[in-house]
Scaffold this motif. Structure first.
Motif, PDB file in Angstrom:
ATOM      1  N   GLU A 163      50.809  66.791  22.749  1.00  0.00           N
ATOM      2  CA  GLU A 163      49.745  66.335  23.703  1.00  0.00           C
ATOM      3  C   GLU A 163      49.759  67.150  24.943  1.00  0.00           C
ATOM      4  OE1 GLU A 163      50.748  62.109  24.167  1.00  0.00           O
ATOM      5  OE2 GLU A 163      50.077  61.873  22.072  1.00  0.00           O
ATOM      6  N   TRP A 211      51.511  50.550  22.428  1.00  0.00           N
ATOM      7  CA  TRP A 211      51.710  51.749  22.913  1.00  0.00           C
ATOM      8  C   TRP A 211      50.787  52.047  24.128  1.00  0.00           C
ATOM      9  CZ3 TRP A 211      54.821  55.659  21.801  1.00  0.00           C
ATOM     10  CH2 TRP A 211      54.518  57.000  21.696  1.00  0.00           C
ATOM     11  N   GLU A 260      53.781  54.215  25.415  1.00  0.00           N
ATOM     12  CA  GLU A 260      53.799  55.646  25.386  1.00  0.00           C
ATOM     13  C   GLU A 260      54.440  56.197  26.957  1.00  0.00           C
ATOM     14  OE1 GLU A 260      50.220  57.916  24.814  1.00  0.00           O
ATOM     15  OE2 GLU A 260      51.487  59.685  24.356  1.00  0.00           O
ATOM     16  N   TRP A 268      46.528  68.547  26.729  1.00  0.00           N
ATOM     17  CA  TRP A 268      45.810  67.616  27.636  1.00  0.00           C
ATOM     18  C   TRP A 268      45.836  68.141  29.060  1.00  0.00           C
ATOM     19  CZ3 TRP A 268      47.180  62.592  24.886  1.00  0.00           C
ATOM     20  CH2 TRP A 268      46.572  62.520  23.518  1.00  0.00           C
ATOM     21  N   LYS A 313      41.115  58.672  28.683  1.00  0.00           N
ATOM     22  CA  LYS A 313      41.422  59.532  29.677  1.00  0.00           C
ATOM     23  C   LYS A 313      40.655  60.315  30.370  1.00  0.00           C
ATOM     24  CE  LYS A 313      45.661  59.868  26.558  1.00  0.00           C
ATOM     25  NZ  LYS A 313      46.305  58.731  26.375  1.00  0.00           N
ATOM     26  N   HIS A 342      41.847  48.898  18.842  1.00  0.00           N
ATOM     27  CA  HIS A 342      41.673  50.405  19.526  1.00  0.00           C
ATOM     28  C   HIS A 342      40.132  50.872  19.615  1.00  0.00           C
ATOM     29  CE1 HIS A 342      43.691  53.388  21.764  1.00  0.00           C
ATOM     30  NE2 HIS A 342      43.278  54.320  20.871  1.00  0.00           N
ATOM     31  N   SER A 369      40.634  55.810  24.416  1.00  0.00           N
ATOM     32  CA  SER A 369      41.931  56.546  24.164  1.00  0.00           C
ATOM     33  C   SER A 369      41.924  57.769  24.952  1.00  0.00           C
ATOM     34  CB  SER A 369      42.072  56.563  22.563  1.00  0.00           C
ATOM     35  OG  SER A 369      43.410  56.617  22.027  1.00  0.00           O
ATOM     36  N   ARG A 370      42.257  59.018  24.042  1.00  0.00           N
ATOM     37  CA  ARG A 370      42.350  60.411  24.874  1.00  0.00           C
ATOM     38  C   ARG A 370      40.829  60.606  25.457  1.00  0.00           C
ATOM     39  NH1 ARG A 370      44.087  63.273  19.707  1.00  0.00           N
ATOM     40  NH2 ARG A 370      44.942  61.451  19.567  1.00  0.00           N
TER      41      ARG A 370
HETATM   42  C1  GCU Z   1      47.905  58.873  20.659  1.00  0.00           C
HETATM   43  C2  GCU Z   1      48.202  59.408  21.828  1.00  0.00           C
HETATM   44  C3  GCU Z   1      47.624  58.823  22.765  1.00  0.00           C
HETATM   45  C4  GCU Z   1      46.025  58.875  22.646  1.00  0.00           C
HETATM   46  C5  GCU Z   1      45.573  58.429  21.410  1.00  0.00           C
HETATM   47  C6  GCU Z   1      44.256  58.607  20.914  1.00  0.00           C
HETATM   48  O1  GCU Z   1      48.329  57.606  20.314  1.00  0.00           O
HETATM   49  O2  GCU Z   1      49.673  59.042  22.011  1.00  0.00           O
HETATM   50  O3  GCU Z   1      47.942  59.012  24.411  1.00  0.00           O
HETATM   51  O4  GCU Z   1      45.477  57.998  23.931  1.00  0.00           O
HETATM   52  O5  GCU Z   1      46.477  59.242  20.330  1.00  0.00           O
HETATM   53  O6  GCU Z   1      43.663  59.213  21.569  1.00  0.00           O
HETATM   54  O7  GCU Z   1      43.971  58.292  19.803  1.00  0.00           O
END
Ligand code: GCU
Length: 455
Positions: free
Chosen positions: A333, A382, A323, A336, A289, A433, A285-286
């Motif tokens: 956000e 998402w 998203e 980031w 990234k 997730h 997720s984040r």
């Molecule tokens: C939110 C956000 C996502 C991110 C996620 C997470 O859903 O919109 O971009 O990846 O949180 O990190 O859990």
């Protein structure tokens, strides 16, 4: 020290944000400081119009994000193998010397931000080392802290938390996976995750790695940089700026977390237990990234495992599914990214981005990257599993130019298919997730590169 610095200092070190439940007053304070920082950045950018609101992640909301393939608009992607002036890249030499730097410059200036030249240095201290077990496997576990030199601004301090575990039976240096994650669950006691199982028959990722003879490490992102806009005047970003606000091109939290991972790599290079030539980066997720940014920017990481990174990670931003840029560049956000990124949800659109997610994959070339997603039924839409897949597809030509193989197939595979023949791999597991159900597939694929599988 004034009260503001004290508060953001605490936010930066995560004391408020991550080690206890927040009171309503603390939440309000973080929110207000975040909005104030967001607004001052818009002022620096000279943007007076409001941002376009992003779609909702709630599929039943009237403004739900698109999850209908037939409603995806057509879009033009920048060609990774064409210079900005339209001329084709004709050799790997041209890729390395000119086109790749062009792409890096775009990501630096418009999306993830530049790391300032004066970032202070880090000294690693081993706090403890013990023999213990993970599941039924004996390991040596080290706890470390990376102390950032704050002599230029003693009001702020940054101490990076790192855990390293290697098999107790190892007789030589071992490969290792570095995860962005938590060492101690932030919200009070909870059962020990380290012994957690995916199902009664499948052990968790740590046991799977150790049973292969490999190690794992966990770096705690919020010990590097807080996960909110309120903390941008603290953490490594704030310390480097001596408590001041960012300028529009300066780094955001993703780049800061990746910087922290690079500092962990500095340590791996001098640790006798670790083969620093065989270190992977993983996150979800984040943190997925952040893992993608780490792999793209630091070629000492030899393999990536990018979990459900979605928008701002490996999802094509021009694709209106799940998203969107408007969500990323909102006050929740934007931290980031660099300040400049806010433009793309106000004066500009995603179509104006000079680069898109496929070029982030291309920056990882020729190193192997595994793109991991969950099932849309469980994980939701998402994250845009197909948008992440397409980033892999469109990075393929760069891998081919460098003598590697992109994805083995360019058509979107059915759920569960392990597309692992190439140096770009993709698998959408049937769970939610998490990277959990993809670990065994990832390990089998990584074995191809890391050679010995511990047997
Ligand atoms: C939110 C956000 C996502 C991110 C996620 C997470 O859903 O919109 O971009 O990846 O949180 O990190 O859990």
């Amino acid at each position: 020290m004034n009260k503001y610095i004290l508060l953001i200092g605490l936010l930066g070190t995560g004391i408020f944000a991550h080690t206890q439940r927040l009171s309503q007053a603390q939440r309000d304070s973080i929110y207000q400081l975040t909005v104030a920082d967001f607004e001052q950045m818009k002022e620096q950018l000279g943007i007076s119009i409001p941002n376009r609101p992003g779609p909702s992640g709630d599929p039943s909301a009237p403004n739900a994000a698109n999850s209908d393939e037939s409603k995806v608009r057509s879009y033009d992607l920048p060609d990774p193998l064409r210079f900005d002036n339209g001329k084709p890249v004709q050799s790997s030499k041209e890729w390395w010397s000119k086109r790749r730097p062009e792409i890096v410059e775009h990501f630096d200036r418009e999306i993830y931000g530049r790391v300032p030249k004066n970032v202070p240095s880090v000294t690693w201290q081993v706090l403890s080392e013990k023999d213990t077990t993970i599941g039924s496997w004996p390991i040596v576990e080290k706890r470390l802290k990376g102390v950032v030199d704050n002599s230029s601004y003693p009001d702020l301090s940054v101490e990076i938390e790192l855990l390293i575990a290697t098999p107790a039976s190892a007789t030589e240096k071992v490969p290792l996976v570095l995860e962005f994650g938590f060492i101690n669950w932030p919200f009070g006691p909870r059962p020990d995750q380290s012994a957690s199982i995916l199902s009664s028959n499948e052990p968790g990722w740590k046991e799977q790695l150790i049973s292969r003879g490999w190690g794992y490490a966990i770096i705690v992102p919020h010990s590097i940089q807080a996960d909110n806009g309120a903390g941008l005047r603290a953490g490594i970003i704030g310390l480097t700026n001596q408590g001041k606000t960012r300028t529009p091109e300066q780094w955001g939290a993703l780049r800061a977390w990746a910087w922290g991972a690079s500092r962990a790599m500095d340590y791996f290079e001098v640790d006798d237990d670790i083969d620093a030539k065989r270190v992977a980066i993983e996150g979800l997720s984040r943190y997925g990234k952040a893992a993608a940014v780490t792999l793209a920017y630091d070629d000492r990481f030899s393999i990536g495992f990018i979990g459900s990174s979605g928008a701002g990670g490996l999802k094509i931003l021009r694709r209106n599914f799940g998203e969107s840029v408007e969500n990323l560049a909102s006050s929740g956000e934007y931290h980031w990214f660099c300040g400049n990124f806010i433009k793309y949800a106000s004066t500009h659109t995603a179509d104006d981005l000079p680069v898109d997610a496929h070029q982030l994959v291309a920056l990882c070339a020729p190193r192997p990257v595994f793109i991991s997603l969950g099932s849309p039924v469980v994980e939701g839409n998402w994250i845009d599993a197909k948008g992440n897949f397409l980033a892999g597809v469109h990075a393929g030509p760069v891998y081919e130019l460098l003598g590697k193989k992109g994805l083995s197939n360019n058509s979107f595979p059915p759920l569960g298919t392990a597309m692992t023949e190439g140096d770009i791999a993709y698998r959408q597991h049937a769970g939610g997730h998490t990277t959990g159900p993809n670990w065994s597939t990832w390990i089998a694929w990584a074995c191809r590169y890391w050679g010995d599988c511990g047997f």
